[in-house]
Design a protein around this motif. Structure first.
Motif, short mmCIF file in Angstrom:
data_model
loop_
_atom_site.label_atom_id
_atom_site.label_comp_id
_atom_site.label_asym_id
_atom_site.label_seq_id
_atom_site.Cartn_x
_atom_site.Cartn_y
_atom_site.Cartn_z
N TYR A 43 0.88 -1.16 0.13
CA TYR A 43 -0.08 -0.05 -0.06
C TYR A 43 0.92 1.29 0.06
O TYR A 43 1.86 1.31 0.79
CB TYR A 43 -0.86 -0.04 1.36
N SER A 44 0.42 2.19 -0.82
CA SER A 44 1.27 3.55 -0.97
C SER A 44 0.71 4.56 -0.59
O SER A 44 -0.69 4.82 -0.67
CB SER A 44 1.81 3.74 -2.52
N GLY A 45 1.17 5.57 -0.32
CA GLY A 45 0.53 7.00 0.08
C GLY A 45 1.56 8.04 -0.29
O GLY A 45 2.90 8.02 0.03
N CYS A 46 1.44 9.43 -0.26
CA CYS A 46 2.03 10.55 -0.27
C CYS A 46 1.49 11.55 0.42
O CYS A 46 0.31 11.66 0.78
CB CYS A 46 2.07 10.96 -1.75
N ASN A 47 2.35 12.77 0.77
CA ASN A 47 1.81 13.64 1.67
C ASN A 47 0.93 14.64 0.92
O ASN A 47 0.90 14.50 -0.47
CB ASN A 47 3.07 14.56 2.28
N VAL A 48 -0.09 15.09 1.63
CA VAL A 48 -1.04 15.85 0.82
C VAL A 48 -1.23 17.14 1.81
O VAL A 48 -1.70 16.98 2.99
CB VAL A 48 -2.34 15.08 0.78
N GLU A 49 -0.78 18.00 1.28
CA GLU A 49 -0.73 19.60 2.07
C GLU A 49 -1.98 20.26 1.98
O GLU A 49 -2.90 19.90 0.85
CB GLU A 49 0.34 20.38 1.74
N ASN A 50 -2.29 21.09 2.79
CA ASN A 50 -3.66 21.87 2.87
C ASN A 50 -3.20 23.28 3.33
O ASN A 50 -2.32 23.36 4.14
CB ASN A 50 -4.56 21.39 3.67
N VAL A 51 -3.54 24.40 2.65
CA VAL A 51 -3.60 25.77 3.02
C VAL A 51 -3.62 25.94 4.46
O VAL A 51 -2.84 26.73 5.05
CB VAL A 51 -4.32 26.83 2.15
N ALA A 52 -4.51 25.35 4.83
CA ALA A 52 -4.89 25.67 6.49
C ALA A 52 -4.05 24.64 7.12
O ALA A 52 -4.49 23.54 7.65
CB ALA A 52 -6.26 25.24 6.64
N TYR A 53 -2.57 24.97 7.31
CA TYR A 53 -1.77 24.23 8.08
C TYR A 53 -2.04 23.91 9.43
O TYR A 53 -2.86 24.61 10.14
CB TYR A 53 -0.26 25.07 8.05
N PRO A 54 -2.07 22.98 10.18
CA PRO A 54 -1.45 21.63 9.70
C PRO A 54 -2.09 20.53 9.26
O PRO A 54 -2.27 19.46 9.69
CB PRO A 54 -0.85 21.09 11.15
N GLU A 55 -3.24 20.86 8.67
CA GLU A 55 -4.40 19.98 8.02
C GLU A 55 -4.09 18.92 7.05
O GLU A 55 -4.81 18.38 6.46
CB GLU A 55 -5.84 20.80 7.74
N GLY A 56 -2.83 18.88 6.68
CA GLY A 56 -2.31 17.90 5.67
C GLY A 56 -2.16 16.36 6.22
O GLY A 56 -2.31 16.23 7.12
N THR A 57 -1.88 15.56 5.17
CA THR A 57 -1.71 14.20 5.66
C THR A 57 -0.18 13.86 5.23
O THR A 57 0.11 14.11 4.13
CB THR A 57 -2.67 13.29 5.05
N CYS A 58 0.16 13.09 6.13
CA CYS A 58 1.65 12.54 5.93
C CYS A 58 1.42 11.36 4.99
O CYS A 58 0.51 10.66 5.08
CB CYS A 58 2.22 12.09 7.16
N ALA A 59 2.49 11.06 4.24
CA ALA A 59 2.79 9.68 3.55
C ALA A 59 2.35 8.43 3.93
O ALA A 59 1.55 7.62 3.50
CB ALA A 59 3.93 9.87 2.62
N GLU A 60 3.02 8.16 5.08
CA GLU A 60 2.78 7.05 5.77
C GLU A 60 1.46 6.93 6.38
O GLU A 60 1.08 5.98 6.17
CB GLU A 60 3.79 7.18 7.23
N ALA A 61 0.76 8.19 6.89
CA ALA A 61 -0.57 8.05 7.24
C ALA A 61 -1.46 7.72 6.00
O ALA A 61 -2.45 6.90 6.27
CB ALA A 61 -0.94 9.48 7.77
N GLY A 62 -1.30 8.34 4.83
CA GLY A 62 -1.97 7.92 3.78
C GLY A 62 -1.88 6.32 3.17
O GLY A 62 -3.00 5.71 3.02
#
Length: 130
Positions: free
Chosen positions: A35-54
């Motif tokens: 299973y793979s994931g990548c980081n996904v940022e959001n302009v409303a820091y820190p609302e992004g998602t880390c690659a590992e979490a994905g």
């Protein structure tokens, strides 16, 4: 395709318009699935998602829950370890001896175990299970 290859492939898809720091992660489970994931940022820091979490979310969505190996890659001067929150997330689904390979796009790697990344991890044994 190796686990590191899978992490490298998904790293290209990271959404990182703010930090410009793209991270890819891939996990292999006891079943052999990757299973793979990548980081996904959001302009409303820190609302992004880390690659590992994905990658963990994709694993759980597929009904798989036992991580045996992890690979993380980023364009960085040295191998980038998972953040503290992701270390705890990995410890939730992996035994302490699970291998974590951290790599750079230029090919430098560092291999550790989940236990080495998170000594003294908080676990279910700390909860009152009675």
């Amino acid at each position: 395709m190796t686990l590191l290859d899978a992490a490298r492939a998904v790293q290209l898809n990271a959404y990182a318009p703010y930090s410009k720091f793209k991270v890819g992660a891939a996990i292999r489970t006891k079943s052999g699935a990757v299973y793979s994931g990548c980081n996904v940022e959001n302009v409303a820091y820190p609302e992004g998602t880390c690659a590992e979490a994905g990658a963990i979310a994709a694993m759980c969505a597929a009904g798989d829950y036992d991580i045996v190996e992890v690979a993380v890659i980023a364009e960085s001067p040295g191998p980038v370890p998972p953040c503290g929150g992701c270390r705890q997330k990995l410890a939730e689904f992996a035994e302490g001896e699970a291998k974590v390979t951290m790599a750079t796009l230029s090919g430098e790697t560092l291999v550790m175990t989940v236990a080495e990344l998170l000594p003294g991890a908080f676990g279910a044994e700390h909860m009152d299970q009675v």
